[in-house]
Design an enzyme around this catalytic site. Structure first.
Site, mmCIF file in Angstrom:
data_model
loop_
_atom_site.group_PDB
_atom_site.id
_atom_site.type_symbol
_atom_site.label_atom_id
_atom_site.label_comp_id
_atom_site.label_asym_id
_atom_site.label_seq_id
_atom_site.Cartn_x
_atom_site.Cartn_y
_atom_site.Cartn_z
ATOM 1 N N ASP A 134 0.861 -1.189 0.000
ATOM 2 C CA ASP A 134 0.000 0.000 0.000
ATOM 3 C C ASP A 134 0.902 1.246 0.000
ATOM 4 O OD1 ASP A 134 -2.235 1.581 0.202
ATOM 5 O OD2 ASP A 134 -2.762 1.003 2.235
ATOM 6 N N ASP B 225 -8.850 4.084 -1.918
ATOM 7 C CA ASP B 225 -9.728 4.391 -0.790
ATOM 8 C C ASP B 225 -11.035 5.033 -1.238
ATOM 9 O OD1 ASP B 225 -7.660 3.373 0.588
ATOM 10 O OD2 ASP B 225 -6.893 5.287 1.316
#
Lengths: 910, 520
Positions: A506, A582
């Site tokens: 990430d 996200d």
């Protein structure tokens, strides 16, 4: 009035809705964007020096000159496999090397023969494969033909720009504004012209300064797609699949890998990944264009216009990057599948994912401790919901130090993993590229002493804020760093890991909380003295490249890798899966998953998905169910949620919601054999498992603007329900002479027609195309690997004539590379002349399976057979039980019970 | 959507015919049952929620989903679920059964003990309830009495104050004059200060000291960068010059400064780089995301605290905001009293007569205040007692004795506290400030087992989230113990608590709940 003004200024400071746009640059705030976008179409100053022409069997080389500055450039035009053409332009004698993003390619593309067919002072014509190109000398321009049809022009509008490196002139007291050409003096002394130097030497954004020690360095060019109204690709943007015009209405589409907090839908802002690859499609042709550049890039799209006497539609585009070179690949098609294959040759394909990774993933920020993991795992069994992977986010580490465990919450990681994997499941831990600056942390102390961190402009280790606080960022540009990083995944290095533990990379844009636009300063320095600006968009792929290597090494190349990355670039598919980052739990974000994933899929990033349920905020039961139903039919299927959201495991909802989620997940599991076959084919030929309708029905123009339905492979059409309180959806069925069958009730629909399909909460509108055969597994297991020996059901949907259908099935061990040694079964099923047979497609005797054929469902058969007979080598002929439903023209044949790989046939006797 | 009810059951009786025959029988029965169910495919959508029955001779029988049959994992201790798989399951029912029986016996003893304790708790609870009722009666009587006293004292106070008012009238005029003079002085002083500020600002901004402020000069001061793009644009600068290019000293002092002051005095010069803005970091959530907080506030707002405020310490480090809320909603009777007192500052000297009247009035006020306090105390006490009596302490008041007690458990970071029927809280181990996790709400167990779950709600509101709340799972145990505390979801806590009050099953009924195959 003045006080009012003042007040309004003050209030705008405090208003924040959704994404804070002020954190990210608009084109107006970027010097090179302004300098390129403000150019007016017209005569280009760049011309070809014909007397410098060098022709070799695969390419022609020459020089370009800028008539205004006198600067010289090299031009290389080479023919590549499968009819592709590459055009590379660089400075002839740069004072500083210019960056080339070659590591993004799947090796150096092989050149093939190219023929110079004619040449005169005005230009030349070359032929390569079935295609040709015309190069105009002055002004320089390239027209590419697919077959005989002119498809792409480069620099027809004269927007080419190539800012050469120069040294900064000391400001002269009298003539301060004049920034003349730099220290390169050419044979023809150019007329002194004032170049646009707006923001060229130093720039500020918010409180950040970009020192730009090398001055202006941008490159740009215009490309016209002749005969095309529709262009697609250039992910990642939260926008429509068919790209919108930007010139005159919005900023250009931006490609600059960024960690955007609460991104908004329907705009061209940059997101986590960048693939500067565009596909143009019309009812007769499909072509592609790859602009290989790893620096910040913007793409302007002009409204489609009708051109010339033929009134051909044309889409004009304008591409520009902050640094690097012009390196463009023209993919001539002629069809969409050809473009996918050509792109696969250039940037590679997704290696066949391990079977578990295409099943369902359960993630949350965070599963708190071992007990939590055990409970979630047990609850899936308790509620009889299949799942394959449970994920651990950043909180599992000791103080956000990756490769470590929080000893209190996870005192026995190995035992925990083994408990999960005992039921055939896997685990994933997060490993990010920012390294906590903590002298007691082995990764940090090694990285520091070996000099493995990215440096700031002054040559010290770059320091940025991320999850752990003050952090260093590993310089994955350095091959030595990549090898070192790969070694950290060895079971001896990564304590508490096992071969069943996989990885999530990430924050690899990279995300720097206190950096400009939440990323790294552009004047930071990498290995090889490259600036971060030169290669920003490649940081993520270089990291995943290294992690992937680590995964292969830890099992000595025996086991397949699985990793998930947020940042991506051209070629990222070679290392694993990607998700859209996200997102938010609202209906807009659910709807945008389809165009976003389609854009990624056609650009090579085929193993892609979006967080099911939405990462931020809390979905209500309806939204969550609809999201599971949509996600179950997208390539990468993972539920994920933010730390501050309510828990949302399926059993925390009412019984009906739980049941609906279970049903959606079960549908995914029943189709895993089909998905797996598609992923195998994707590795072979680049065809994305999730594809736009026009990829299967290229001439059906109704499909060109569709954002709400798509194909999985060539057999299934999906139109997820993505509206709240929907009672029906309008489904378009593509293709002339096609028939389609609702997979739930076998209702028949005709191609080229739209139908209103009533929906309840349990309905996922999915349709099988007539003429196809799909292999399913209808028995549910706790995890996909436990279904390995389970029988198959074949769904045979007959075509319009009611006579024919075919389909494929691929089987292997699901987790090793033995398939590369021929240990697999790949067979075709076909139904013709009232007989269903199987046959090996790529013969291989090396893999055996116990799986057998449990049931055959034939849809669209108009008369009931008298007898159904199976014949196989093992037990000769045998009559089978069957039922026929005339209302739906459905024949269900029970228990042929032949091994799926043995040769067999099933005959209908009337 | 309804779930099909018909669970195909295998055979409930157990039989033992030697392993081979046994396995054969199982296979036969599965085929038969499959035929009955009308499906060829166990574990498919054709028969969701179908179960497979493991006899588990020697141990407890078990029902597992048919999807667990022949999947390579040994789920039944008698291995019957893996009758056709390659896994090597070992029959360990006898060993497991033995251990289970031992455990069952041990548990049974504990439960029996717990049951007896519960009976005892019930007695105590009932007694306590009676005590409360009696106390309430007593309070109600006192209430009437104190109300009367309060009214009398109020009347006396009024009279004394009337007298005082008349006596003080003549002093009042004098006092007002003084006050007026003071106010005028204050205004003058303030003007002077402003002028100095304006001059200072002017001198600082007027870089070339020519007595004129220009756009250029203002552009050098980053304070005026209102849109925070790093530069002070011309427009931004002109805003402070009445939209003109320049401004002279006089004009600045008279009107210019008024406009500029709020910005100039606000310290907004470009701050050094600090870690801000990040997706999903808590930091950012706090800074950027107030709208989420609003969206998420489904829970009721924090309730004001009344009687227990003295013993409850609101948190000070983590949620100062909440503390303020706390205080705001808590009426302070003292404040009212202060307002009623005549000003003590600069009290003029009164003549003896007047002073006497004033003293008498003061005394009357004090008397009344005492009476009022007492009255309020009694009212509150009645309210509290009534509240306690309204609480459901179980069918036999067996939970009553838990009221007034607190139980704690400490993990790595926090000490959690449960005061049943009152409140829950959390306190960091190192510093002692407490966070309210929620006040007693209600029983939330399922209908058939209502007393198995408590909910505490309306705790301190989280950033970006709801008010904190706690679910307490109760289980039968011989002691009152808070056995665990966790936070499975942000700000939603889960406690596990054992208590004899939950031991509802008498020994005589226990055999029916435990079903162990002892025969082989």
């Amino acid at each position: 009035m003045k006080m009012l003004l003042l007040l309004s200024v003050l209030t705008t400071l405090s208003l924040v809705v959704g994404v804070d746009r002020g954190n990210f640059k608009s084109c107006d705030q970027s010097g090179f964007c302004r300098r390129n976008r403000n150019m007016q179409p017209g005569e280009s100053p760049y011309y070809l020096l014909m007397n410098n022409l060098k022709v070799s069997p695969t390419k022609i080389e020459s020089r370009l000159a800028n008539a205004k500055t006198g600067v010289l450039y090299t031009l290389e035009i080479s023919a590549l496999m499968d009819g592709m053409l590459r055009m590379k332009i660089n400075e002839a004698t740069p004072i500083r090397q210019r960056f080339e993003a070659t590591e993004a390619l799947n090796g150096e593309p092989k050149e093939t023969s190219l023929k110079l067919v004619s040449q005169n002072s005005e230009g030349m014509t070359i032929e390569f494969g079935k295609n040709k190109a015309i190069i105009h000398a002055n002004p320089f321009r390239l027209d590419v033909y697919s077959g005989d049809q002119h498809v792409i022009s480069a620099n027809t509008r004269g927007l080419m720009k190539f800012e050469h490196y120069r040294t900064k002139e000391q400001p002269k007291p009298e003539n301060q504004e004049q920034e003349g050409p730099a220290n390169q003096v050419e044979e023809e002394k150019p007329a002194a012209e004032v170049e646009d130097m707006d923001g060229a030497w130093e720039e500020h954004f918010k409180s950040h300064a970009d020192s730009k020690p090398f001055g202006p360095s941008s490159v740009g060019m215009d490309f016209s797609f002749v005969g095309f109204k529709h262009v697609y690709g250039i992910p990642e943007h939260a926008d429509a699949f068919s790209l919108k015009q930007t010139k005159g209405s919005t900023d250009p589409y931006r490609l600059y890998n960024l960690d955007v907090f609460q991104f908004e839908v329907n705009n061209p802002m940059a997101l986590y990944g960048s693939v500067p690859f565009m596909v143009a499609h019309s009812d007769i042709k499909t072509v592609g264009l790859l602009w290989l550049n790893a620096a910040e890039t913007w793409i302007d799209i002009e409204p489609a216009t009708q051109q010339g006497s033929t009134q051909l539609p044309q889409t004009d585009t304008h591409w520009f990057s902050e640094s690097g070179i012009i390196d463009v690949f023209f993919l001539p098609g002629p069809g969409p599948k050809d473009v996918m294959k050509q792109n696969a040759i250039l940037s590679g394909t997704t290696p066949l994912p391990p079977y578990f990774s295409i099943a369902y993933h359960q993630c949350r920020w965070n599963y708190n401790d071992q007990e939590d993991v055990r409970n979630v795992d047990a609850n899936f069994d308790e509620h009889d919901i299949p799942y394959d992977v449970i994920w651990l986010d950043i909180e599992h580490t000791d103080g956000k130090k990756y490769f470590t465990w929080d000893n209190h919450k996870f005192p026995n990681p190995e035992e925990m993993i083994n408990n999960v994997t005992a039921k055939g499941r896997k685990m994933v831990t997060i490993i990010d590229p920012h390294i906590k600056r903590d002298s007691g942390y082995h990764i940090h102390s090694e990285a520091t002493s070996k000099g493995y961190y990215v440096k700031n402009k002054d040559g010290h280790d770059y320091d940025g804020w991320c999850w752990p606080g003050s952090s260093g960022y590993l310089d994955f540009v350095n091959p030595e760093v990549r090898d070192w990083w790969a070694s950290k995944f060895g079971l001896d290095h990564y304590k508490g890991s096992t071969l069943q533990l996989f990885t999530w990379n990430d924050m690899n844009e990279p995300s720097v909380f206190n950096g400009p636009e939440v990323t790294m300063h552009k004047d930071a320095k990498h290995y090889g003295s490259w600036e971060h600006r030169d290669l920003h968009n490649m940081y993520g792929i270089l990291m995943t490249m290294s992690t992937y290597k680590g995964h292969l090494q830890r099992s000595n190349g025996h086991l397949r890798s699985f990793l998930l990355s947020r940042a991506f670039f051209v070629g990222s598919q070679r290392y694993g899966a990607v998700w859209t980052g996200d997102n938010t739990a609202d209906w807009d974000h659910l709807r945008i998953t389809v165009p976003m994933l389609l854009s990624m899929s056609i650009s090579g990033i085929t193993f892609c998905g979006a967080d099911v349920g939405g990462f931020f905020m809390n979905p209500d039961a309806e939204l969550l169910v609809r999201w599971y139903q949509a996600g179950a039919f997208q390539p990468f299927f993972r539920a994920h949620s933010h730390l501050e959201t309510k828990r949302r495991e399926p059993w925390l909802f009412d019984a009906e919601t739980k049941q609906l989620i279970r049903a959606a997940i079960q549908k995914r599991y029943s189709l895993l054999p089909y998905w797996y076959t598609l992923f195998m084919e994707n590795e072979q030929n680049g065809m994305p498992p999730m594809r736009p309708l026009w990829m299967e029905f290229p001439s059906d123009q109704t499909t060109f603007d569709m954002d709400d339905e798509y194909m999985i492979g060539s057999s299934l059409l999906v139109h997820p329900v993505m509206e709240s309180k929907a009672t029906n959806v309008e489904v378009y069925f593509p293709g002339e002479n096609q028939v389609w069958y609702d997979v739930d009730n076998y209702q028949k629909f005709n191609g080229l027609e739209s139908s209103t399909i009533p929906v309840t909460m349990s309905k996922i509108p999915v349709f099988q195309r007539g003429g196809t055969i799909i292999a399913k597994r209808e028995r549910m297991r706790r995890s996909s690997s436990l279904s390995h020996d389970d029988p198959y059901t074949l769904i045979v949907a007959l075509d319009k004539t009611g006579q024919f259908a075919n389909g494929n099935l691929y089987i292997d061990d699901g987790h090793t590379f033995q398939y590369k040694q021929g240990e697999y079964i790949y067979q075709g099923f076909s139904f013709k002349k009232d007989t269903l047979t199987n046959h090996a497609l790529q013969g291989s005797e090396k893999f055996e399976t116990k799986a057998w054929l449990e049931k055959v469902i034939i849809i669209g058969i108009s008369t009931e057979p008298k007898t159904v007979q199976v014949e196989s080598h093992d037990f000769g002929k045998k009559n089978l039980l069957f039922t026929y439903k005339s209302s739906t023209q459905l024949l269900i044949i029970r228990k042929p019970a032949v091994n799926i790989e043995a040769e067999w046939s099933i005959k209908l006797l009337f | 959507m309804s779930v099909p009810e018909n669970k195909p059951r295998w055979d409930n009786t157990s039989w033992y015919v030697g392993k081979r025959v046994y396995l054969w029988l199982i296979k036969y029965i599965i085929k038969t049952i499959n035929y009955f169910v009308g499906s060829d495919e166990p574990g498919t959508a054709a028969c969701p929620n179908a179960f497979f029955h493991c006899t588990n001779a020697g141990h407890k029988p078990k029902e597992i989903p048919t999807s667990w049959v022949n999947d390579g994992i040994c789920d039944c201790c008698d291995t019957s679920d893996e009758y056709n798989s390659s896994s090597d399951c070992v029959n360990n029912c006898i060993e497991l059964g033995r251990r289970a029986r031992e455990e069952a016996i041990r548990k049974k003893e504990l439960l029996a003990k717990g049951y007896n304790l519960r009976v005892e708790l019930g007695k105590q609870g009932k007694q306590k309830k009676e005590e409360y009722k009696a106390y309430l009666e007593k309070l109600r009587k006192e209430y009437e009495e104190t109300q009367k006293v309060k009214e009398e004292k109020e009347e006396m106070k009024k009279e004394a104050e009337e007298k005082e008012k008349v006596a003080l009238e003549k002093y009042k005029v004098e006092e007002d004059d003084k006050k007026h003079q003071q106010e005028e002085l204050d205004v003058l002083r303030h003007r002077q200060e402003e002028k100095v500020n304006a001059e200072n600002a002017f001198n600082t901004l007027d870089k070339n000291e020519d007595g004129i402020l220009t756009v250029d000069e203002l552009q050098q001061c980053l304070k005026f960068d209102q849109n925070r793009d790093g530069v002070v644009s011309k427009d931004e600068a002109m805003l402070f010059l009445q939209m003109k290019e320049e401004m002279e000293y006089e004009e600045f002092i008279s009107t210019g400064w008024m406009i500029m002051k709020p910005i100039y005095m606000m310290d907004i010069t470009s701050a050094p780089e600090t870690p801000v803005v990040h997706s999903s970091s808590e930091e950012v959530a706090r800074k950027e995301d107030h709208h989420i907080q609003e969206d998420n506030q489904h829970e009721e707002p924090v309730e004001g605290d009344s009687s227990e405020n003295e013993i409850y310490h609101p948190p000070i480090n983590e949620d100062d905001l909440d503390k303020e809320e706390f205080d705001d909603e808590n009426p302070h009777p003292q404040v009212q009293e202060d307002e009623q007192k005549p000003p003590e500052k600069q009290e003029p000297k009164y003549d003896e007569e007047t002073q006497k009247i004033i003293d008498a009035a003061n005394e009357a006020r004090e008397e009344f205040s005492k009476a009022e306090k007492e009255y309020k105390r009694i009212s509150d006490e009645i309210g509290n007692t009534e509240q306690v009596l309204e609480v459901d302490f179980g069918p036999n008041e067996e939970f009553f004795t838990l009221k007034g007690q607190c139980f704690e458990i400490t993990d790595r970071e926090y000490t959690y506290s449960l005061c049943p029927f009152d409140r829950t809280s959390q306190r960091p181990k190192d510093d002692g400030s407490e966070t309210n996790l929620g006040r007693w709400g209600r029983w939330v167990g399922p209908e058939e087992n209502k007393y198995s779950k408590m909910k505490y709600e309306g705790g301190v509101t989280c950033w970006n989230g709801p008010a904190r709340s706690v679910i307490v799972n109760l289980q039968c145990g011989v002691q009152n113990i808070l056995t665990s505390a966790s936070e499975p979801s942000r700000c939603e806590y889960l406690f596990e608590f054992t208590t004899p009050a939950m031991c509802f099953t008498p020994l005589s009924q226990m055999d029916e709940t435990e079903h162990v195959h002892t025969e082989l």
